[in-house]
Structures are given as C-alpha cells and as structure tokens.
Design a protein around this motif. Structure first.
Motif, PDB file in Angstrom:
ATOM      1  N   UNK A   9       0.823  -1.216   0.000  1.00 50.75           N
ATOM      2  CA  UNK A   9       0.000   0.000   0.000  1.00 50.75           C
ATOM      3  C   UNK A   9       0.854   1.262   0.000  1.00 50.75           C
ATOM      4  N   UNK A  10       1.928   1.265   0.795  1.00 50.99           N
ATOM      5  CA  UNK A  10       2.829   2.429   0.826  1.00 50.99           C
ATOM      6  C   UNK A  10       3.481   2.650  -0.540  1.00 50.99           C
ATOM      7  N   UNK A  11       3.866   1.557  -1.191  1.00 47.09           N
ATOM      8  CA  UNK A  11       4.506   1.684  -2.501  1.00 47.09           C
ATOM      9  C   UNK A  11       3.528   2.274  -3.522  1.00 47.09           C
ATOM     10  N   UNK A  12       2.289   1.776  -3.550  1.00 41.98           N
ATOM     11  CA  UNK A  12       1.284   2.322  -4.471  1.00 41.98           C
ATOM     12  C   UNK A  12       0.975   3.783  -4.143  1.00 41.98           C
ATOM     13  N   UNK A  13       0.891   4.093  -2.864  1.00 43.26           N
ATOM     14  CA  UNK A  13       0.666   5.481  -2.440  1.00 43.26           C
ATOM     15  C   UNK A  13       1.810   6.374  -2.925  1.00 43.26           C
ATOM     16  N   UNK A  14       3.022   5.870  -2.798  1.00 47.45           N
ATOM     17  CA  UNK A  14       4.213   6.594  -3.249  1.00 47.45           C
ATOM     18  C   UNK A  14       4.133   6.861  -4.757  1.00 47.45           C
ATOM     19  N   UNK A  15       3.851   5.833  -5.539  1.00 44.54           N
ATOM     20  CA  UNK A  15       3.792   5.966  -6.988  1.00 44.54           C
ATOM     21  C   UNK A  15       2.660   6.897  -7.431  1.00 44.54           C
ATOM     22  N   UNK A  16       1.483   6.682  -6.894  1.00 40.45           N
ATOM     23  CA  UNK A  16       0.335   7.519  -7.284  1.00 40.45           C
ATOM     24  C   UNK A  16       0.541   8.979  -6.854  1.00 40.45           C
ATOM     25  N   UNK A  20       0.694  12.082  -9.607  1.00 39.73           N
ATOM     26  CA  UNK A  20      -0.346  13.114  -9.618  1.00 39.73           C
ATOM     27  C   UNK A  20       0.067  14.420  -8.941  1.00 39.73           C
ATOM     28  N   UNK A  21       1.223  14.472  -8.317  1.00 43.26           N
ATOM     29  CA  UNK A  21       1.663  15.674  -7.598  1.00 43.26           C
ATOM     30  C   UNK A  21       1.686  16.935  -8.478  1.00 43.26           C
ATOM     31  N   UNK A  22       2.210  16.898  -9.709  1.00 42.75           N
ATOM     32  CA  UNK A  22       2.208  18.129 -10.513  1.00 42.75           C
ATOM     33  C   UNK A  22       0.796  18.664 -10.771  1.00 42.75           C
ATOM     34  N   UNK A  23      -0.149  17.776 -11.047  1.00 45.04           N
ATOM     35  CA  UNK A  23      -1.517  18.237 -11.311  1.00 45.04           C
ATOM     36  C   UNK A  23      -2.223  18.671 -10.036  1.00 45.04           C
ATOM     37  N   UNK A  24      -1.914  18.040  -8.909  1.00 37.84           N
ATOM     38  CA  UNK A  24      -2.486  18.484  -7.637  1.00 37.84           C
ATOM     39  C   UNK A  24      -2.034  19.915  -7.355  1.00 37.84           C
ATOM     40  N   UNK A  25      -0.768  20.198  -7.605  1.00 33.24           N
ATOM     41  CA  UNK A  25      -0.264  21.561  -7.399  1.00 33.24           C
ATOM     42  C   UNK A  25      -0.941  22.548  -8.359  1.00 33.24           C
ATOM     43  N   UNK A  26      -1.082  22.160  -9.615  1.00 28.55           N
ATOM     44  CA  UNK A  26      -1.724  23.032 -10.594  1.00 28.55           C
ATOM     45  C   UNK A  26      -3.175  23.319 -10.211  1.00 28.55           C
ATOM     46  N   UNK A 137       6.767  12.175 -15.574  1.00 30.93           N
ATOM     47  CA  UNK A 137       5.617  11.614 -16.297  1.00 30.93           C
ATOM     48  C   UNK A 137       4.324  12.310 -15.876  1.00 30.93           C
ATOM     49  N   UNK A 138       4.192  12.617 -14.587  1.00 29.22           N
ATOM     50  CA  UNK A 138       2.998  13.296 -14.095  1.00 29.22           C
ATOM     51  C   UNK A 138       2.865  14.715 -14.606  1.00 29.22           C
ATOM     52  N   UNK A 139       3.961  15.311 -15.037  1.00 29.15           N
ATOM     53  CA  UNK A 139       3.907  16.647 -15.636  1.00 29.15           C
ATOM     54  C   UNK A 139       3.732  16.571 -17.152  1.00 29.15           C
ATOM     55  N   UNK A 140       4.369  15.604 -17.789  1.00 27.11           N
ATOM     56  CA  UNK A 140       4.350  15.512 -19.247  1.00 27.11           C
ATOM     57  C   UNK A 140       3.027  14.935 -19.774  1.00 27.11           C
ATOM     58  N   UNK A 141       2.523  13.893 -19.144  1.00 28.12           N
ATOM     59  CA  UNK A 141       1.309  13.233 -19.641  1.00 28.12           C
ATOM     60  C   UNK A 141       0.138  14.220 -19.748  1.00 28.12           C
ATOM     61  N   UNK A 142      -0.169  15.025 -18.720  1.00 29.74           N
ATOM     62  CA  UNK A 142      -1.280  15.963 -18.866  1.00 29.74           C
ATOM     63  C   UNK A 142      -1.056  17.009 -19.970  1.00 29.74           C
ATOM     64  N   UNK A 143       0.182  17.435 -20.154  1.00 26.25           N
ATOM     65  CA  UNK A 143       0.482  18.411 -21.206  1.00 26.25           C
ATOM     66  C   UNK A 143       0.207  17.785 -22.574  1.00 26.25           C
ATOM     67  N   UNK A 144       0.632  16.549 -22.752  1.00 28.74           N
ATOM     68  CA  UNK A 144       0.369  15.848 -24.012  1.00 28.74           C
ATOM     69  C   UNK A 144      -1.135  15.678 -24.202  1.00 28.74           C
ATOM     70  N   UNK A 145      -1.837  15.241 -23.171  1.00 31.60           N
ATOM     71  CA  UNK A 145      -3.280  15.040 -23.266  1.00 31.60           C
ATOM     72  C   UNK A 145      -4.031  16.338 -23.536  1.00 31.60           C
ATOM     73  N   UNK A 146      -3.495  17.442 -23.074  1.00 33.40           N
ATOM     74  CA  UNK A 146      -4.121  18.746 -23.277  1.00 33.40           C
ATOM     75  C   UNK A 146      -4.149  19.126 -24.755  1.00 33.40           C
ATOM     76  N   UNK A 147      -3.159  18.689 -25.508  1.00 34.88           N
ATOM     77  CA  UNK A 147      -3.064  19.082 -26.918  1.00 34.88           C
ATOM     78  C   UNK A 147      -3.502  18.001 -27.892  1.00 34.88           C
TER      79      UNK A 147
END
Length: 148
Positions: A9-16, A20-26, A137-147
């Motif tokens: 559970x800690x490992x999955x929490x770490x990965x997730x 998602x941290x860049x989008x949570x900040x945004x 990846x959490x920063x790049x994937x949303x940027x790609x999906x946006x366009x």
C-alpha cells in the motif's frame, strides 16, 4: 494488516502521489485563484493576466482557453437584472468571504502537503530514480493530453 500488505500500500501510495503531484499543485493553485474569480475581469478589476485565464480554463474546461462566444441579445422585458434584498423577500444572504478564505487556506495546505510529500519521497535514495521519473511523467502526460 500484514506487513507485506502495508508495504505494498505504501509503494502504491508513493507511486500515485508522485505521478499526480504536478496536477495536484496546478489544480490547488488555479482553484485558489478562481475562488476570488481572478480569471474574470470583474474579479481581477481589469483584464486578467493570460496565465490566470489559461490556468482557469484548464481547471474548468480541461483545455486551453477558447475565444468567447458572442452574447445573445436579451429581450426588452428581460428580468435577469440583480434583485435587491427587498425584492427577494427581505432575506439577507450570508457573506461568502469566510468560506472563500477557508477554500484558499485549503488550497495552500494541499499544495504544502503535496510539496512536502514530494520532498519526503525524493529523500528515499533507493527509489529516487523512479520518483523523478514519476514526477516527470505526471507533468508531461497531462500536457500531451491537453493538446491531443
């Protein structure tokens, strides 16, 4: 719970969390700005900066800003003008300011919690490369999906 289950559970929490941290900040930043309608002319007081409008558009519409639609002319007998307290039956609405202040404090706390989580995650040397890869990846994937 068993130790292996907690470790998993800690490992999955770490990965997730890192992904998602860049989008949570945004979203926490753009949500705080939208609380006071800073993306609108009436909230900002004049034409808002493009970056605020852009963030609000991504937050609300999941895409870059679109040109405004032309407004439809209103009929002459339109009753959509704001009504005063006397016209509403004398009831006074509570001020939204305390809740807005709370929402901005929530956004700040969410951003701070996310940043501290990223710092803690990056302090684990054995997982640092994976952590950095997930942040990127959490920063790049949303940027790609946006366009797309």
């Amino acid at each position: 719970m068993r130790p292996n289950t907690l470790r998993t559970l800690r490992r999955y929490h770490h990965y997730l969390g890192l992904f998602f941290a860049p989008m949570i900040l945004l979203f926490s930043l753009s949500g705080a700005l939208q609380t006071f309608r800073l993306q609108e002319t009436r909230g900002y007081g004049e034409t808002p900066p493009n970056w605020i409008v852009w963030l609000a558009s991504v937050h609300k519409d999941q895409g870059p800003p679109r040109p405004p639609r032309p407004e439809k002319p209103k009929p002459a007998g339109d009753m959509s003008k704001p009504r005063g307290d006397a016209e509403r039956g004398g009831t006074k609405r509570p001020s939204p300011l305390p809740l807005k202040i709370f929402v901005v404090a929530l956004a700040i706390a969410l951003a701070f919690s996310t940043i501290t989580g990223v710092v803690i995650a990056l302090s684990i040397r054995s997982m640092r490369r994976v952590s950095i890869a997930l942040l990127v990846a959490g920063a790049v994937v949303p940027i790609v999906l946006l366009w797309i």
